[in-house]
Enzyme design. Structure first.
Site, PDB file in Angstrom:
ATOM      1  N   ASP A 105       0.866  -1.167   0.000  1.00  0.00           N
ATOM      2  CA  ASP A 105       0.000   0.000   0.000  1.00  0.00           C
ATOM      3  C   ASP A 105       0.909   1.226   0.000  1.00  0.00           C
ATOM      4  O   ASP A 105       1.960   1.234   0.634  1.00  0.00           O
ATOM      5  CB  ASP A 105      -0.839  -0.002   1.282  1.00  0.00           C
ATOM      6  CG  ASP A 105      -2.274   0.436   1.044  1.00  0.00           C
ATOM      7  OD1 ASP A 105      -2.450   1.510   0.441  1.00  0.00           O
ATOM      8  OD2 ASP A 105      -3.189  -0.282   1.475  1.00  0.00           O
ATOM      9  N   ASP A 207      -3.077   4.826  -2.350  1.00  0.00           N
ATOM     10  CA  ASP A 207      -4.184   5.329  -1.540  1.00  0.00           C
ATOM     11  C   ASP A 207      -4.720   6.652  -2.103  1.00  0.00           C
ATOM     12  O   ASP A 207      -3.943   7.517  -2.514  1.00  0.00           O
ATOM     13  CB  ASP A 207      -3.629   5.548  -0.123  1.00  0.00           C
ATOM     14  CG  ASP A 207      -4.699   5.769   0.923  1.00  0.00           C
ATOM     15  OD1 ASP A 207      -5.467   4.842   1.191  1.00  0.00           O
ATOM     16  OD2 ASP A 207      -4.751   6.883   1.480  1.00  0.00           O
ATOM     17  N   GLU A 269      -6.361   3.625  -5.906  1.00  0.00           N
ATOM     18  CA  GLU A 269      -7.666   3.765  -5.248  1.00  0.00           C
ATOM     19  C   GLU A 269      -8.333   5.025  -5.789  1.00  0.00           C
ATOM     20  O   GLU A 269      -7.860   6.137  -5.553  1.00  0.00           O
ATOM     21  CB  GLU A 269      -7.536   3.867  -3.727  1.00  0.00           C
ATOM     22  CG  GLU A 269      -8.914   3.846  -3.071  1.00  0.00           C
ATOM     23  CD  GLU A 269      -8.971   4.405  -1.653  1.00  0.00           C
ATOM     24  OE1 GLU A 269      -9.989   4.186  -0.980  1.00  0.00           O
ATOM     25  OE2 GLU A 269      -8.031   5.080  -1.220  1.00  0.00           O
ATOM     26  N   HIS A 330     -11.036  -2.943   3.477  1.00  0.00           N
ATOM     27  CA  HIS A 330     -11.030  -2.571   4.894  1.00  0.00           C
ATOM     28  C   HIS A 330     -11.883  -1.333   5.184  1.00  0.00           C
ATOM     29  O   HIS A 330     -11.992  -0.927   6.333  1.00  0.00           O
ATOM     30  CB  HIS A 330      -9.585  -2.329   5.326  1.00  0.00           C
ATOM     31  CG  HIS A 330      -8.930  -1.212   4.570  1.00  0.00           C
ATOM     32  ND1 HIS A 330      -8.698  -1.263   3.203  1.00  0.00           N
ATOM     33  CD2 HIS A 330      -8.495  -0.001   4.966  1.00  0.00           C
ATOM     34  CE1 HIS A 330      -8.146  -0.143   2.815  1.00  0.00           C
ATOM     35  NE2 HIS A 330      -8.011   0.645   3.853  1.00  0.00           N
ATOM     36  N   ASP A 331     -12.427  -0.712   4.143  1.00  0.00           N
ATOM     37  CA  ASP A 331     -13.286   0.467   4.339  1.00  0.00           C
ATOM     38  C   ASP A 331     -14.762   0.144   4.186  1.00  0.00           C
ATOM     39  O   ASP A 331     -15.610   1.013   4.408  1.00  0.00           O
ATOM     40  CB  ASP A 331     -12.920   1.558   3.317  1.00  0.00           C
ATOM     41  CG  ASP A 331     -11.495   2.065   3.481  1.00  0.00           C
ATOM     42  OD1 ASP A 331     -11.011   2.097   4.629  1.00  0.00           O
ATOM     43  OD2 ASP A 331     -10.872   2.418   2.462  1.00  0.00           O
TER      44      ASP A 331
HETATM   45  C1  GLC Z   1      -8.089   5.282   1.934  1.00  0.00           C
HETATM   46  C2  GLC Z   1      -7.927   4.078   2.789  1.00  0.00           C
HETATM   47  C3  GLC Z   1      -8.583   4.349   4.113  1.00  0.00           C
HETATM   48  C4  GLC Z   1      -7.897   5.521   4.758  1.00  0.00           C
HETATM   49  C5  GLC Z   1      -7.903   6.733   3.841  1.00  0.00           C
HETATM   50  C6  GLC Z   1      -6.927   7.767   4.304  1.00  0.00           C
HETATM   51  O1  GLC Z   1      -9.418   5.504   1.583  1.00  0.00           O
HETATM   52  O2  GLC Z   1      -8.428   2.947   2.155  1.00  0.00           O
HETATM   53  O3  GLC Z   1      -8.549   3.236   4.956  1.00  0.00           O
HETATM   54  O4  GLC Z   1      -8.528   5.854   5.957  1.00  0.00           O
HETATM   55  O5  GLC Z   1      -7.525   6.396   2.534  1.00  0.00           O
HETATM   56  O6  GLC Z   1      -5.616   7.338   4.095  1.00  0.00           O
END
Ligand code: GLC
Length: 545
Positions: A105, A207, A269, A330-331
């Protein structure tokens, strides 16, 4: 009909599922209640036996854990909670020896407030690194410079009393955002990525890639008139904090770096509608290999809605772009809790038979459900900062420890150690050990499906054609490769469905069902196909298609 871009044989990230490990919750190797690299290394054989060839590891860098690792204090090291660089190298070495790939990540949008860059930036208005972050004077009436808000509640601006300016953070205040309008920031980030690439990492999941750069004029964001009052962050239209055109050269710079190494992958992402999402492949296909496609998570679980999403997505893909599909991370709430256990299997069959790379969240393969988190054990800042909505917004329920067996704490950690989040109460029945020996279990089904993907090239590279069947309960499509066809039939309903098979096939064999008992379903199909309630299946056509 949709045809995948031609790579013969497919590249590793095209032909394999990407399995996300949330390291805090996967396996605790040093008995402190938090999962770590030693633990992951111990469980590598599980992944290998399952047929997993590619792991995406959520952040393991040093972090004060205000957002559980997504607040990075050092990009080129490993947090002692997770292990050490030597441990990471051992893990990667073992993975590579097994023919497995590791995607790390990467969190370039913001650092931890404890990152030395931010400490220096914050020290004074004249600090050489002041401009590495996004600092603004208070607004005209005092208070924050504009109306931007955080994903985790409240203003996106935090006042630094000592220097009298505000810095930007779209997540927690301990995640100050870097200023990519300063070329030195990009240089530093590329340098840090190089650190891992030189050590053999196979790629990055980047991310919040679509947020990397914000409006240069810092204009207020307009109100979202369609806001339904639920997620507070949706109150504004994020037209100045997200998806700015200047983001693309940065994405290209990341990609150009990866391209200096053989066969690395960049998954970005990006949570945007298809038209915008597709721009992240790059006009010259020189941006993300895989801009993440969250549409199956966002859509309603009906045949019509899912079919529409698949059609729209595939039709939107630019030439040469490789598709991908996501059902959990995980979100997001757990797949099995969103859809129920039977439909979670149907969704799994869909995910693993659509054209493109499937992205999988640890534990979904045993049907893990959302954990129940007592208020005093809530850890996720999204819930802690918005207590009135903690029940809806917190992400702890989908981050509970992996359930390995029926021993204390589900085998995630030792008896007497307190896991960082509570193990779900169903672990005595729902765990890897129980399901491992049962081909009819979710795990047994998932393993068979992965095996079929390696045995049947049509499932990973075949042409895709939707089939219109009568009624609104069954989603059906074909995958064809080298003159052979497989039919995928997914019953979204809890009623038995009868289809007139003559429309689709002259003869076939059901080779896998979500209701599989034995793992070797060979029911011959001629005229009629019956789908049991909540059944999805793969049918190998034995006659002409
Ligand atoms: C992304 C991650 C999330 C995190 C956010 C800030 O959306 O998947 O878990 O809280 O970024 O880094």
């Amino acid at each position: 009909m949709y045809r995948l871009p031609d790579h013969e044989p497919p590249l590793w990230w095209q032909g394999n599922l990407i399995y996300q490990v949330y390291p805090r919750s996967f396996m605790d190797g040093n008995q402190d209640g938090v999962g770590d690299l030693i633990g992951l290394n111990q469980r590598l054989d599980y992944l290998e036996a399952l047929g997993i060839r590619c792991v995406w590891l959520s952040p393991v860098y040093p972090s004060p854990l205000y957002d559980f690792g997504y607040d990075v204090a050092d990009y080129t090291s490993i947090d002692p909670v997770f292990g050490s660089l030597a441990e990471w190298e051992r893990l990667l070495g073992r993975m590579h020896a097994k023919g497995m790939k590791l995607i790390m990540d990467w969190v370039p949008n913001h650092t931890s407030h404890q990152h030395p860059w931010f400490i220096e930036s914050r020290a004074s208005r004249t600090s050489p690194k002041r401009d590495w972050y996004i600092w603004r004077d208070p607004g005209e009436a005092g208070g924050p410079p504009n109306n931007w808000i955080s994903f985790f509640g409240g203003s996106a601006w935090e006042l630094d009393a000592a220097t009298g300016q505000y810095y930007l953070h779209q997540f927690v205040r301990e995640q100050p955002e870097l200023n990519y309008r300063n070329p030195a920031v990009l240089e530093a980030m590329l340098e840090a990525m190089r650190f891992w690439l030189d050590r053999g990492v196979d790629g990055f999941r980047v991310d919040v890639l679509w947020l990397l750069i914000k409006d240069a004029a810092f204009r207020d964001e307009p109100l979202n008139r369609d806001w339904n009052g639920e997620n507070p962050h949706a109150r504004l239209h994020h037209i100045h904090t997200a998806n700015q055109p200047e983001v693309h050269p940065i994405v290209r710079a990341f990609r150009a770096l990866l391209d200096q190494y053989p066969q690395r992958v960049m998954m970005g992402e990006i949570d945007l509608p298809f038209a915008e999402l597709m721009t992240y492949y790059g006009i010259q296909r020189d941006e993300c290999h895989l801009p993440t496609n969250f549409s199956l998570i966002h859509t309603r679980w009906t045949v019509a809605a899912v079919r529409r999403v698949i059609d729209d997505y595939l039709a939107s893909l630019p030439v040469g772009a490789w598709p991908n599909w996501v059902l959990g991370n995980h979100d997001q709430r757990r797949l099995a809790s969103r859809l129920g256990q039977p439909q979670a299997r149907v969704a799994t069959l869909l995910l693993l038979t659509l054209p493109g790379t499937p992205v999988w969240y640890y534990g979904d393969e045993i049907g893990l459900e959302n954990g129940i988190i007592p208020p005093e054990q809530i850890r996720d800042p999204q819930a802690v900062n918005q207590p009135d909505r903690a029940g809806q917004l917190g992400r702890d329920p989908q981050r509970t420890p992996m359930q390995w067996d029926a021993s204390a704490h589900a085998g995630f950690t030792q008896a007497g150690v307190m896991p960082w989040l509570p193990v779900s109460v169903d672990y005595l029945q729902r765990n890897v050990a129980v399901q491992d020996s049962d081909e009819a279990s979710f795990l047994g089904f998932f393993r068979q499906l992965i095996r079929l993907r390696t045995q049947i090239p049509a499932l990973t590279r075949g042409d895709y054609s939707p089939l219109l069947v009568t009624g609104d309960a069954v989603l059906a499509y074909r995958r064809t490769w080298n003159g052979k066809t497989w039919l995928i039939l997914l019953n979204f309903s809890a009623e038995r469905q009868r289809l007139d098979g003559r429309q689709y096939l002259a003869g076939g064999r059901k080779i896998l069902s979500t209701l599989t008992r034995t793992g070797s379903e060979v029911a011959n199909i001629a005229a009629d196909i019956t789908l049991e309630p909540d059944e999805g299946c793969i049918v190998e056509l034995t006659g002409p298609a």
